[in-house]
Design a protein around this motif. Structure first.
Motif, PDB file in Angstrom:
ATOM      1  N   MET A   1       0.756  -1.208   0.003  1.00 31.09           N
ATOM      2  CA  MET A   1      -0.022   0.053  -0.136  1.00 31.09           C
ATOM      3  C   MET A   1       0.962   1.371  -0.090  1.00 31.09           C
ATOM      4  O   MET A   1       2.066   1.292   0.720  1.00 31.09           O
ATOM      5  N   SER A   2       0.494   2.202  -0.722  1.00 32.39           N
ATOM      6  CA  SER A   2       1.316   3.481  -0.852  1.00 32.39           C
ATOM      7  C   SER A   2       1.431   4.361   0.509  1.00 32.39           C
ATOM      8  O   SER A   2       0.258   4.126   1.327  1.00 32.39           O
ATOM      9  N   LYS A   3       2.035   4.982   0.671  1.00 31.53           N
ATOM     10  CA  LYS A   3       2.168   5.898   1.995  1.00 31.53           C
ATOM     11  C   LYS A   3       1.772   7.259   1.611  1.00 31.53           C
ATOM     12  O   LYS A   3       2.428   7.925   0.439  1.00 31.53           O
ATOM     13  N   ALA A   4       1.265   8.089   2.423  1.00 33.37           N
ATOM     14  CA  ALA A   4       0.726   9.386   1.945  1.00 33.37           C
ATOM     15  C   ALA A   4       2.081  10.419   1.726  1.00 33.37           C
ATOM     16  O   ALA A   4       1.582  11.307   0.702  1.00 33.37           O
ATOM     17  N   LEU A   5       3.017  10.278   2.577  1.00 35.86           N
ATOM     18  CA  LEU A   5       4.292  11.230   2.072  1.00 35.86           C
ATOM     19  C   LEU A   5       5.189  10.585   1.421  1.00 35.86           C
ATOM     20  O   LEU A   5       6.508  11.114   1.791  1.00 35.86           O
ATOM     21  N   ALA A   6       5.027   9.642   0.663  1.00 32.70           N
ATOM     22  CA  ALA A   6       6.102   8.595   0.226  1.00 32.70           C
ATOM     23  C   ALA A   6       7.070   9.509  -0.728  1.00 32.70           C
ATOM     24  O   ALA A   6       8.317   9.013  -0.655  1.00 32.70           O
ATOM     25  N   TRP A  28       6.208   8.453   9.809  1.00 36.32           N
ATOM     26  CA  TRP A  28       5.336   7.497   9.899  1.00 36.32           C
ATOM     27  C   TRP A  28       4.377   7.554   8.678  1.00 36.32           C
ATOM     28  O   TRP A  28       3.833   6.721   8.182  1.00 36.32           O
ATOM     29  N   PHE A  29       4.322   8.716   8.024  1.00 41.76           N
ATOM     30  CA  PHE A  29       3.230   9.002   7.160  1.00 41.76           C
ATOM     31  C   PHE A  29       4.287   8.770   5.803  1.00 41.76           C
ATOM     32  O   PHE A  29       3.592   8.857   4.568  1.00 41.76           O
ATOM     33  N   GLY A  30       5.290   8.172   5.946  1.00 40.71           N
ATOM     34  CA  GLY A  30       6.013   7.799   4.594  1.00 40.71           C
ATOM     35  C   GLY A  30       7.051   8.607   3.908  1.00 40.71           C
ATOM     36  O   GLY A  30       7.734   8.114   3.271  1.00 40.71           O
ATOM     37  N   GLY A 353      -2.074  -0.566  17.316  1.00 39.84           N
ATOM     38  CA  GLY A 353      -0.728  -0.091  17.090  1.00 39.84           C
ATOM     39  C   GLY A 353      -0.433   1.367  17.679  1.00 39.84           C
ATOM     40  O   GLY A 353       0.664   1.865  17.427  1.00 39.84           O
ATOM     41  N   THR A 354      -1.348   1.850  18.806  1.00 38.58           N
ATOM     42  CA  THR A 354      -0.818   2.858  19.195  1.00 38.58           C
ATOM     43  C   THR A 354       0.110   2.458  20.389  1.00 38.58           C
ATOM     44  O   THR A 354       1.170   3.463  20.748  1.00 38.58           O
ATOM     45  N   VAL A 355       0.033   1.537  20.845  1.00 38.69           N
ATOM     46  CA  VAL A 355       1.187   0.955  21.732  1.00 38.69           C
ATOM     47  C   VAL A 355       1.971  -0.190  20.901  1.00 38.69           C
ATOM     48  O   VAL A 355       1.026  -1.115  20.615  1.00 38.69           O
ATOM     49  N   VAL A 356       3.140  -0.248  20.662  1.00 40.53           N
ATOM     50  CA  VAL A 356       3.609  -1.103  20.040  1.00 40.53           C
ATOM     51  C   VAL A 356       5.034  -1.582  20.391  1.00 40.53           C
ATOM     52  O   VAL A 356       5.820  -0.724  20.714  1.00 40.53           O
ATOM     53  N   GLU A 357       5.479  -3.017  19.981  1.00 42.35           N
ATOM     54  CA  GLU A 357       6.755  -3.233  20.506  1.00 42.35           C
ATOM     55  C   GLU A 357       7.801  -3.146  19.231  1.00 42.35           C
ATOM     56  O   GLU A 357       7.566  -3.529  18.128  1.00 42.35           O
ATOM     57  N   VAL A 358       8.838  -2.810  19.275  1.00 42.80           N
ATOM     58  CA  VAL A 358       9.830  -3.056  18.114  1.00 42.80           C
ATOM     59  C   VAL A 358      11.270  -3.247  18.723  1.00 42.80           C
ATOM     60  O   VAL A 358      11.609  -3.534  19.842  1.00 42.80           O
ATOM     61  N   ASP A 359      11.897  -3.936  17.820  1.00 37.59           N
ATOM     62  CA  ASP A 359      13.366  -4.427  17.938  1.00 37.59           C
ATOM     63  C   ASP A 359      14.398  -3.433  17.868  1.00 37.59           C
ATOM     64  O   ASP A 359      13.949  -2.668  17.034  1.00 37.59           O
ATOM     65  N   HIS A 360      15.415  -3.497  18.389  1.00 41.17           N
ATOM     66  CA  HIS A 360      16.624  -2.655  18.293  1.00 41.17           C
ATOM     67  C   HIS A 360      17.735  -3.563  18.172  1.00 41.17           C
ATOM     68  O   HIS A 360      17.861  -4.350  19.449  1.00 41.17           O
ATOM     69  N   PRO A 361      18.832  -3.255  17.445  1.00 37.81           N
ATOM     70  CA  PRO A 361      19.973  -4.258  17.504  1.00 37.81           C
ATOM     71  C   PRO A 361      20.812  -4.078  18.916  1.00 37.81           C
ATOM     72  O   PRO A 361      21.288  -5.161  19.271  1.00 37.81           O
ATOM     73  N   THR A 362      20.730  -3.085  19.459  1.00 38.85           N
ATOM     74  CA  THR A 362      21.505  -3.192  20.977  1.00 38.85           C
ATOM     75  C   THR A 362      20.471  -2.958  22.057  1.00 38.85           C
ATOM     76  O   THR A 362      21.120  -3.558  23.070  1.00 38.85           O
ATOM     77  N   ARG A 363      19.427  -2.659  21.918  1.00 36.86           N
ATOM     78  CA  ARG A 363      18.462  -2.483  22.909  1.00 36.86           C
ATOM     79  C   ARG A 363      17.637  -3.792  22.973  1.00 36.86           C
ATOM     80  O   ARG A 363      17.406  -3.979  24.276  1.00 36.86           O
ATOM     81  N   LYS A 374      -4.601   7.697  12.362  1.00 38.77           N
ATOM     82  CA  LYS A 374      -5.021   6.494  11.539  1.00 38.77           C
ATOM     83  C   LYS A 374      -5.204   7.084  10.198  1.00 38.77           C
ATOM     84  O   LYS A 374      -6.299   7.521  10.094  1.00 38.77           O
ATOM     85  N   LEU A 375      -4.694   6.697   9.167  1.00 33.40           N
ATOM     86  CA  LEU A 375      -5.073   6.956   7.726  1.00 33.40           C
ATOM     87  C   LEU A 375      -5.380   5.710   7.210  1.00 33.40           C
ATOM     88  O   LEU A 375      -4.693   4.506   7.132  1.00 33.40           O
ATOM     89  N   SER A 376      -6.594   5.585   6.524  1.00 32.35           N
ATOM     90  CA  SER A 376      -7.078   4.216   6.028  1.00 32.35           C
ATOM     91  C   SER A 376      -6.199   3.896   4.773  1.00 32.35           C
ATOM     92  O   SER A 376      -6.110   2.566   4.439  1.00 32.35           O
ATOM     93  N   ASP A 377      -5.651   4.821   3.925  1.00 36.97           N
ATOM     94  CA  ASP A 377      -4.968   4.410   2.966  1.00 36.97           C
ATOM     95  C   ASP A 377      -3.222   4.695   2.997  1.00 36.97           C
ATOM     96  O   ASP A 377      -2.714   4.563   1.956  1.00 36.97           O
ATOM     97  N   SER A 378      -2.819   5.037   4.120  1.00 36.51           N
ATOM     98  CA  SER A 378      -1.694   4.879   4.311  1.00 36.51           C
ATOM     99  C   SER A 378      -1.262   4.302   5.926  1.00 36.51           C
ATOM    100  O   SER A 378      -0.927   5.267   6.938  1.00 36.51           O
TER     101      SER A 378
END
Ligand code: COA
Length: 415
Positions: A1-6, A28-30, A353-363, A374-378
């Motif tokens: 899917m495209s991103k609004a500010l791609a 976040w908007f691309g 996705g307002t609270v989300v877990e992410v990975d990080h190489p050192t943390r 939330k954008l329905s198309d982005s």
């Protein structure tokens, strides 16, 4: 899917919180957000409030998602040349340096326009033009100067700043709107422009209801929905209203079951006029529905303290979740006081996705706040914050620098 500010490229010259909040939203908007940092040090927040020695702090990693990091010394001649290439390459430059720092780096509006007339230059400063324009500003200074602190807290206590970072993150949000608006206008004019969001102004914008109340106070000498009414005294300026609702529907924070040991066993309760009969039924005071001392919103303003004391007798017999469940059956507006621990575990916020877990190489894996818009198309996919200078070679190669150029720039301390 495209991103609004791609197709938008952002030269992100921001640090600490206000600017990074803005560029994180754009990312976040691309948008391709290229964060330019000082070699060796980077954004000061990388090292602030660290919970793991030698690892980028949560302060940094939670404000710089979805960005690329380039290290560049903007005070060397070669570094300035690279910066000009980046200005030519990007659509937007965002910065929140202290007043005058951009000019000291040679990055005047005239210079930037010469390099790229389509460039949008967006800045956060503490204050707009005027007596304080040269001042450095952090979050709480803005909260104090923007009218938030003088109107927050209790009548018998000092001004209070809020946990919500309305000075930093609030201003970042304002700036992001200014940027996309300027991008939209550029579609028609082909020209860039300067966007300024002073922190004092952004906080005041969020406090506009208090300037409303200032004028009401000056006209009538009183504010009926404030806890100072009817017994207390009003001075010349809007007083601190404790937890009273800022709108026309009286509200208060009330204790719930377990409050003796749990500091967050409370609920916000609003006696919305439309559901007053339901409120009376729930708390077992059906007589108040027709009683003229309580029947109208105007009459109730004279008795808010005893009304909330009676409602609190009821809320204290329920947990905040039980109270929520019962009150919502009757459409009575209310909200549990949620701790950060509860919010971190909230299944609804995880799901969106307002609270989300992410990975990080050192943390490693950590929790963060994702995109609340939330954008329905982005859709937003939150990716980790970059390591310092992680994308220097990649970005400079895109600008046309060869491996030999990079070696030279590196040996001269420009990158
Ligand atoms: N290469 C070379 N120099 C760099 C650089 C780079 N890549 N990045 C930053 N610098 C330099 C700046 O040019 C500046 O140098 P100068 O003072 O010689 O002109 C220096 O780093 C420090 O920048 P400054 O913005 O003054 O940082 P600070 O840590 O002293 O102040 C703030 C921090 C936040 C108080 C200040 O930046 C400020 O008031 N910003 C505007 C309001 C704001 O956004 N506040 C909220 C922050 S959350």
């Amino acid at each position: 899917m495209s991103k609004a500010l791609a197709d938008v490229r952002v030269l992100d010259f921001t640090h600490v919180q206000s600017g990074p909040t803005c560029t994180q939203l754009l990312a976040w908007f691309g948008a391709d957000v290229i964060k330019v940092e000082r070699p060796g040090e980077g954004d000061a927040t990388r090292g602030q409030l660290r919970d793991i020695p030698g690892v980028d702090s949560l302060y940094f990693t939670m404000l710089n998602h979805n960005k690329r990091s380039v290290t560049l010394n903007a005070k060397t001649a070669k570094g300035k040349q690279v910066l000009d290439s980046l200005i030519a390459h990007c659509d937007v430059l965002v910065e929140n340096f202290a007043p005058g720092a951009m000019e000291r780096m040679g990055l005047t509006w005239a210079h930037i326009q010469k390099v790229n007339p389509r460039m949008i230059v967006a800045s956060v400063k503490g204050f707009g033009p005027g007596q304080y324009e040269h001042c450095k500003v952090y979050e709480n200074v803005a909260q104090c100067a923007g009218g938030a602190a003088s109107t927050t807290g209790f009548d018998d206590g000092p001004p209070v700043v809020s946990g919500a970072q309305i000075g930093d993150s609030g201003t970042g949000l304002h700036l992001a709107l200014g940027i996309v608006t300027a991008l939209y206008q550029r579609e028609r004019t082909g020209r860039g422009q300067q966007v300024l969001a002073p922190m004092q102004d952004a906080v005041l914008n969020l406090c506009r209801v208090k300037l409303r109340d200032q004028q009401r106070l000056e006209r009538t000498g009183t504010l009926h929905e404030y806890p100072q009414y009817p017994d207390g005294r009003f001075g010349e300026a809007v007083p601190r209203a404790g937890n009273a609702s800022g709108g026309g529907q009286p509200g208060s924070i009330l204790r719930c079951k377990g409050w003796e040991t749990d500091p967050n066993a409370y609920i916000y309760f609003i006696t919305q006029a439309a559901v007053w009969p339901a409120v009376c039924q729930v708390i077992g005071e059906e007589g108040w529905i027709a009683d003229e001392a309580y029947a109208t919103p105007q009459a109730r303003l004279l008795h808010l303290k005893p009304i909330f004391a009676r409602i609190e007798q009821w809320t204290m017999s329920k947990t905040k979740y039980e109270a929520m469940e019962i009150l919502n059956r009757y459409d009575i507006p209310c909200g549990p006081i949620l701790s950060m621990k509860e919010i971190a575990q909230d299944p609804g916020l995880r799901k969106t996705g307002t609270v989300v877990e992410v990975d990080h190489p050192t943390r490693g894996r950590h929790l963060t706040v994702g995109n609340p818009i939330k954008l329905s198309d982005s859709p937003t996919e939150v990716t980790r914050a970059p390591l310092l200078g992680e994308h220097t070679d990649e970005v400079l190669a895109e600008l046309g620098y060869s491996a030999g150029d990079l070696e030279l720039l590196r040996s001269e301390g420009a990158i």
